[in-house]
Every structure is written in C-alpha cells, then in structure tokens.
Design an enzyme around this catalytic site. Structure first.
Site, PDB file in Angstrom:
ATOM      1  N   HIS A 172       0.822  -1.212   0.000  1.00  0.00           N
ATOM      2  CA  HIS A 172       0.000   0.000   0.000  1.00  0.00           C
ATOM      3  C   HIS A 172       0.860   1.268   0.000  1.00  0.00           C
ATOM      4  O   HIS A 172       1.669   1.466   0.917  1.00  0.00           O
ATOM      5  CB  HIS A 172      -0.884  -0.017   1.243  1.00  0.00           C
ATOM      6  CG  HIS A 172      -1.881   1.075   1.314  1.00  0.00           C
ATOM      7  ND1 HIS A 172      -2.039   1.874   2.417  1.00  0.00           N
ATOM      8  CD2 HIS A 172      -2.793   1.500   0.408  1.00  0.00           C
ATOM      9  CE1 HIS A 172      -3.007   2.738   2.198  1.00  0.00           C
ATOM     10  NE2 HIS A 172      -3.491   2.546   0.980  1.00  0.00           N
ATOM     11  N   HIS A 190      -1.324  11.036  -2.094  1.00  0.00           N
ATOM     12  CA  HIS A 190      -2.633  10.641  -1.575  1.00  0.00           C
ATOM     13  C   HIS A 190      -3.514  11.853  -1.272  1.00  0.00           C
ATOM     14  O   HIS A 190      -4.614  11.972  -1.792  1.00  0.00           O
ATOM     15  CB  HIS A 190      -2.460   9.784  -0.315  1.00  0.00           C
ATOM     16  CG  HIS A 190      -3.751   9.301   0.252  1.00  0.00           C
ATOM     17  ND1 HIS A 190      -4.503  10.048   1.132  1.00  0.00           N
ATOM     18  CD2 HIS A 190      -4.448   8.160   0.040  1.00  0.00           C
ATOM     19  CE1 HIS A 190      -5.604   9.378   1.451  1.00  0.00           C
ATOM     20  NE2 HIS A 190      -5.591   8.222   0.792  1.00  0.00           N
ATOM     21  N   GLU A 192      -4.363   3.721  -8.286  1.00  0.00           N
ATOM     22  CA  GLU A 192      -5.619   4.315  -7.825  1.00  0.00           C
ATOM     23  C   GLU A 192      -5.732   5.720  -8.381  1.00  0.00           C
ATOM     24  O   GLU A 192      -4.871   6.568  -8.125  1.00  0.00           O
ATOM     25  CB  GLU A 192      -5.710   4.339  -6.287  1.00  0.00           C
ATOM     26  CG  GLU A 192      -7.050   4.936  -5.859  1.00  0.00           C
ATOM     27  CD  GLU A 192      -7.231   5.136  -4.375  1.00  0.00           C
ATOM     28  OE1 GLU A 192      -6.511   4.524  -3.566  1.00  0.00           O
ATOM     29  OE2 GLU A 192      -8.126   5.934  -4.038  1.00  0.00           O
TER      30      GLU A 192
END
Ligand code: G3P
Ligand code: MG
Length: 230
Positions: free
Chosen positions: A10, A52, A98
C-alpha cells in the site's frame, strides 16, 4: 482476465518508508512485494503525480495544495507518475494505480492516467490495475482506454455495488477489509469479480479474509502479510 498477486504494498510499503515515494516502492520490493498500490492525481498544469492527499502538509510539511501547484514547484520527494513507472520498470513491480482525483477533475485525471500508461507502461511488466472510489473516473478510463482492467473501490459495500461495478465494466472490487462481511465476499466472488481488500496489516486478519474468498490483500507491511499467507 485480471491477474493479481495475493499481496500488494500500500503506497509502496508505508509501514517502513514515506508513503508514495520511490523509496517506499524500493522498500516494498525489498520486502517481497511484487506489486504496489499508488494514488495518482494532477497538478495545476496537468501533470500526473503520486500523492494521496491534496495537501502536501501531512507528508512533506509544506502547507500548500498540490493540485494548485505546477509540477516544477513540487518537492522532489513527490514522484511524478512517469518517475514511478520508471522505478517499477527497474524493479519489475506491477501496480494498482488508484485514480485519486481532486474535486471536479475526475474524468480528466482518469484520461491523463491512462494516456500516461499507454505511453510509458513497460510491456514486460504485468498489466496494471486501475482503481478508484469515483465511478466517473472509472467510466472515463473505460471510455478512453478499455484495455486497462478496472476495480471499483468501495469502502462499505451496499446493495448497489453490483450495478455500479457493471456500469464501469469493472473486473474487480477493492473494499475495506475491516468492513467486509462473509456474505458480501461470497456474493462478489460468485458474480465473477476479483476481490481485493485494503488496508490489512495483521497476518491473522489477512488469513481470515483469504478464507472468506479474498484474492488480494493490500497492506502497508507486505513482508508481514506475505509471511502470514505462505
Ligand atoms: O486502493 C486501496 C486504498 O489505497 C484506498 O484508500 O485512502 O488509502 O487511497 P486510500
Ligand atoms: Mg490508495
């Protein structure tokens, strides 16, 4: 046919290195991960970067919003998507990309992401997986580049999950492993979707989830989960 490893690091290996950095990708690789997950968004001048949060504050201490900055103004610890891909090529890492758009740039972020993948993704690496919490981003990715497999990210699965997955022609469902129920896991697998969970750092929990039918565990500590699933 979407092929995923049983463990994905991750944001690299964020238990051990600063998240979404080249250092973190190298650390994930050192600890046995064959794939990493990253978050991609756009700068003000439309450059895809790996970050992020919109704000740089938490990860770099700089109190500014990356989507309002030009790529050339960013600190060097924040990789461009192109730099991340070059690092994956060097290490032989696969990637779950993502799409993490800032508000209002859902389709644009998806289009730039897939254009970049088309240009730069090495043929020698496994095909990447696109994922997003934003249905609009996945729909735009499908329209622009249907060849890249897509997974819908859903924090808490509700009865509409299947309709949403069908609408974007997703191959996978990536969901919060702490909220996944056995009933939903069976439903998803029976419907033919590849089932992944985030963010699981406990080996016993990972084993239990795999027992429920989960095929891929996204984790901050890939070495821990790889050892647990061996
Ligand atoms: O893609 C899995 C996971 O990264 C989704 O949540 O907030 O960590 O991007 P987040
Ligand atoms: Mg993410």
């Amino acid at each position: 046919m979407l092929q995923l490893p049983n463990v994905i690091g991750h944001r690299g290996a964020m238990a051990y290195a600063p998240e979404n950095t080249l250092e973190s990708f190298r650390e994930a690789h050192r600890r046995g991960a064959t794939w990493v997950e990253i978050d991609v968004k756009l700068t003000a001048d439309g450059v895809p970067i790996v970050l992020h949060d919109s704000s740089l504050k938490r990860t770099t201490g700089i109190d500014r919003l990356a989507p309002e900055m030009r790529a050339s103004e960013l600190p060097s610890s924040v990789p461009t998507f192109a730099q991340a891909i070059a690092c994956f090529a060097e290490l032989g890492l696969g990637c779950n990309v993502e799409i993490k758009p800032c508000e209002g740039r859902e389709a644009e972020t998806a289009r730039v992401t897939v254009e970049t993948l088309r240009r730069l993704w090495p043929a020698a690496l496994p095909a990447p997986l696109l994922s997003s919490f934003k249905d609009q981003s996945l729909a735009a990715a499908r329209d622009a580049a249907p060849e890249f497999a897509r997974a819908l990210l859903i924090d808490e699965l509700k009865d509409d999950w299947r309709g949403r997955a069908e609408a974007v022609a997703a191959a996978g469902i990536n969901t919060n492993g702490k909220r996944l129920t056995a009933v939903r896991a069976v439903e998803i697998r029976k419907a033919g979707y590849v089932l992944s969970v985030y963010t699981i750092n406990d080996g016993d929990v990972a084993r239990a989830l795999v027992g429920m039918g989960v095929q891929c565990v996204i984790t901050d500590a890939p070495d821990v989960i790889l050892a647990a699933l061996q």
